[in-house]
Design an enzyme around this catalytic site. Structure first.
Site, PDB file in Angstrom:
ATOM      1  N   SER A 237       0.853  -1.188   0.000  1.00  0.00           N
ATOM      2  CA  SER A 237       0.000   0.000   0.000  1.00  0.00           C
ATOM      3  C   SER A 237       0.890   1.239   0.000  1.00  0.00           C
ATOM      4  O   SER A 237       2.124   1.153   0.012  1.00  0.00           O
ATOM      5  CB  SER A 237      -0.909   0.005   1.230  1.00  0.00           C
ATOM      6  OG  SER A 237      -0.140   0.135   2.420  1.00  0.00           O
ATOM      7  N   LYS A 238       0.246   2.404   0.016  1.00  0.00           N
ATOM      8  CA  LYS A 238       0.985   3.670  -0.068  1.00  0.00           C
ATOM      9  C   LYS A 238       1.948   3.869   1.100  1.00  0.00           C
ATOM     10  O   LYS A 238       2.933   4.591   0.967  1.00  0.00           O
ATOM     11  CB  LYS A 238      -0.006   4.843  -0.133  1.00  0.00           C
ATOM     12  CG  LYS A 238      -0.747   4.934  -1.457  1.00  0.00           C
ATOM     13  CD  LYS A 238      -1.672   6.139  -1.470  1.00  0.00           C
ATOM     14  CE  LYS A 238      -2.410   6.246  -2.794  1.00  0.00           C
ATOM     15  NZ  LYS A 238      -3.334   7.413  -2.831  1.00  0.00           N
ATOM     16  N   ARG A 239       1.660   3.229   2.216  1.00  0.00           N
ATOM     17  CA  ARG A 239       2.568   3.424   3.361  1.00  0.00           C
ATOM     18  C   ARG A 239       3.929   2.783   3.113  1.00  0.00           C
ATOM     19  O   ARG A 239       4.900   3.080   3.816  1.00  0.00           O
ATOM     20  CB  ARG A 239       1.935   2.874   4.645  1.00  0.00           C
ATOM     21  CG  ARG A 239       1.832   1.368   4.721  1.00  0.00           C
ATOM     22  CD  ARG A 239       1.300   0.924   6.081  1.00  0.00           C
ATOM     23  NE  ARG A 239       1.155  -0.506   6.176  1.00  0.00           N
ATOM     24  CZ  ARG A 239       0.111  -1.186   5.752  1.00  0.00           C
ATOM     25  NH1 ARG A 239      -0.896  -0.537   5.178  1.00  0.00           N
ATOM     26  NH2 ARG A 239       0.045  -2.498   5.879  1.00  0.00           N
ATOM     27  N   HIS A 240       4.012   1.897   2.121  1.00  0.00           N
ATOM     28  CA  HIS A 240       5.296   1.274   1.769  1.00  0.00           C
ATOM     29  C   HIS A 240       6.039   2.068   0.696  1.00  0.00           C
ATOM     30  O   HIS A 240       7.147   1.710   0.313  1.00  0.00           O
ATOM     31  CB  HIS A 240       5.062  -0.153   1.257  1.00  0.00           C
ATOM     32  CG  HIS A 240       4.414  -1.048   2.255  1.00  0.00           C
ATOM     33  ND1 HIS A 240       3.120  -1.509   2.102  1.00  0.00           N
ATOM     34  CD2 HIS A 240       4.866  -1.552   3.435  1.00  0.00           C
ATOM     35  CE1 HIS A 240       2.811  -2.270   3.134  1.00  0.00           C
ATOM     36  NE2 HIS A 240       3.841  -2.311   3.964  1.00  0.00           N
ATOM     37  N   GLY A 241       5.434   3.153   0.206  1.00  0.00           N
ATOM     38  CA  GLY A 241       6.029   3.923  -0.884  1.00  0.00           C
ATOM     39  C   GLY A 241       5.061   3.988  -2.048  1.00  0.00           C
ATOM     40  O   GLY A 241       3.882   3.684  -1.927  1.00  0.00           O
TER      41      GLY A 241
END
Length: 479
Positions: A237-241
């Site tokens: 997801s976006k929290r991983h980049g």
């Protein structure tokens, strides 16, 4: 011999996700390897969330990755009449039935099931309800005994108890079709032979197999690919980049680097890491797709990107680099200069953004100077040395690396200075920085006129050095 036909079927509710791009790639490689057809289908039945902007973003990402499709794009929103026809055929054949339950009634039963700790599923009360003069949805009449076996190229044989499968709605009361009906009708009428998709769709597969059988359609072969996880082993997801394909384009990644990385994210061919598209088409197989989830590793992708930047022809990199330079206000010529500039930076650049940062001085009349570098290297005592260098550079007829290097060497011998004592001030004057490609290469690419002659482009003239010359009493680089 049957033609192999695969499809990629994204929903246009956002950008093309990295996971979706890998699914598209696997379908593309499988179809190309078997000289079959790769179909693009846009599943836009969610009218509220589907947008033209998302569709365009998906098509742009497919084009950037080089995943050309043979048929499509087809849009489910343009095929509603076909889905409705199929739903009513099942109704006529007693393989579906009218459901008169309202949304409020269904939600109340769902909540009651949750309170009792039971899985929420339809209780089939309308199976024998008969015709009523009120709005209705159409539900598929799922078999209630036995098992449905999904024969999967990756998961193996997966058994589902039919008693656990709902009588799913296939046509809503407003006559809009639901996902599982659309997928079955589309895959059957488009003659899809292999359905390669994420394993989050595995639970839908037995329902779809039941419908294939009810229609009398051939059942395609299935391959459910494990999901892509982030470094913490949760769904990417976006929290991983960045998870958008086009975000990687904007960050300066090459399309073939991302394709290579996505192919290896869950698939392997021995210990090989680097594959051209042609090699991927030749070597890809579903048997070598792993059963466990791949973990997205940004550092590995960056390493691959640096490899491709280093090993791709400078002319090709120059074309990809151009928009990044133009975004910086650079004026790009159509001669060999951009490719020559690229060649000097390929060894040291990991992304096109990084390369553009290092190359912009080649293409700007005025450059931004590092103040500390100016104070350290562009001192009054270097003025005479630079004037002598200018005279030597002016005298070179064929302005190439060898002649430029010789001019510096002669000046080193004459002055007794070390090469770095001359080269570093010149580097700062020409690039604004203390680091750059080799100074002889820099001067050759800039050319004689831009390097030593007066005028708007003169690199050693005060007209283009106002930022720091105004702060000193000495016109260090004046002729």
């Amino acid at each position: 011999m049957q033609e192999i036909r695969t499809r990629f079927a994204p929903s246009p509710t956002g950008y093309l996700h990295i996971g979706g791009a890998r699914t598209a790639l696997f379908n593309y490689l499988f179809a190309r390897q078997h000289k079959g057809a790769f179909i693009l289908r846009i599943e836009d039945t969610d009218v509220a969330r589907s947008t033209e902007e998302s569709t365009t973003a998906i098509l742009d990402a497919m084009n950037w990755l080089g995943l050309d499709y043979d048929e499509g794009p087809f849009f489910q929103s343009q095929r509603f009449a076909l889905y409705k026809e199929h739903a009513y055929k099942l109704l006529k054949d007693d393989k579906a039935y009218k459901c008169f339950c309202t949304a409020e009634e269904l939600e109340a039963r769902r909540q009651e099931a949750f309170k009792q700790g039971k899985p929420p599923r339809y209780d089939g009360r309308c199976r024998e309800a008969g015709d009523k003069d009120k709005p209705f949805a159409i539900r598929f009449k799922s078999p209630q005994i036995g098992k449905t076996i999904v024969k999967d190229h990756i998961k193996g044989a997966v058994a589902f108890e039919n008693s656990e499968i709902d009588d799913l709605i296939i046509l809503r009361s407003d006559s809009t079709p639901t996902y599982n009906l659309c997928v079955v009708v589309d895959d059957a009428t488009m003659r899809i032979t292999h359905v390669i998709r994420g394993d989050d769709h595995l639970n839908n597969t037995p329902k779809q197999i039941m419908m294939y059988e009810a229609f009398g359609y051939n059942i395609p072969e299935f391959a459910h690919v494990p999901m892509i996880l982030g470094s913490d082993k949760t769904r990417l997801s976006k929290r991983h980049g960045a998870t958008s394909v086009m975000a990687y384009k904007e960050m300066g990644y090459l399309p073939h680097a991302l394709v290579n990385y996505l192919a290896r994210l869950g698939w392997s061919h021995g210990d090989e890491e680097i594959f051209s598209m042609a090699e991927l088409i030749e070597k890809f197989s579903l048997e070598n797709v792993g059963k466990s989830s791949g973990v997205f590793n940004p550092e590995k992708l960056l390493w691959l990107n640096a490899h491709y930047i280093k090993n791709t022809k400078p002319e090709e990199i120059a074309k990809l680099l151009r928009p990044f330079l133009e975004a910086k206000g650079c004026k790009i010529s159509d001669d060999e200069k951009p490719a020559m500039a690229v060649k000097t930076l390929q060894e040291r650049s990991k992304t096109l953004v990084e390369m553009a940062d290092g190359a912009e001085f080649y293409f700007k009349d005025e450059i931004v100077y590092d103040e500390k570098a100016v104070q350290k290297f562009l001192k009054p005592d270097i003025k005479d040395v630079l004037q002598k260098l200018i005279a030597r550079l002016k005298g070179i007829e064929l302005f190439l690396y060898s002649g430029i290097e010789k001019a510096f060497q002669n000046l080193v011998e004459e002055t007794g200075l070390k090469l770095g004592s001359i080269a570093q001030p010149v580097r700062v004057a020409l690039t604004g920085k203390t680091t750059s490609p080799g100074i002889f290469e820099v001067i050759e690419i800039l050319g004689k006129e831009e390097t030593v002659f007066s005028g708007a482009n003169a690199r050693f003239e005060p007209k283009t050095r106002k930022r720091w010359l105004d702060k000193t009493e000495h016109t260090i680089l004046s002729m």
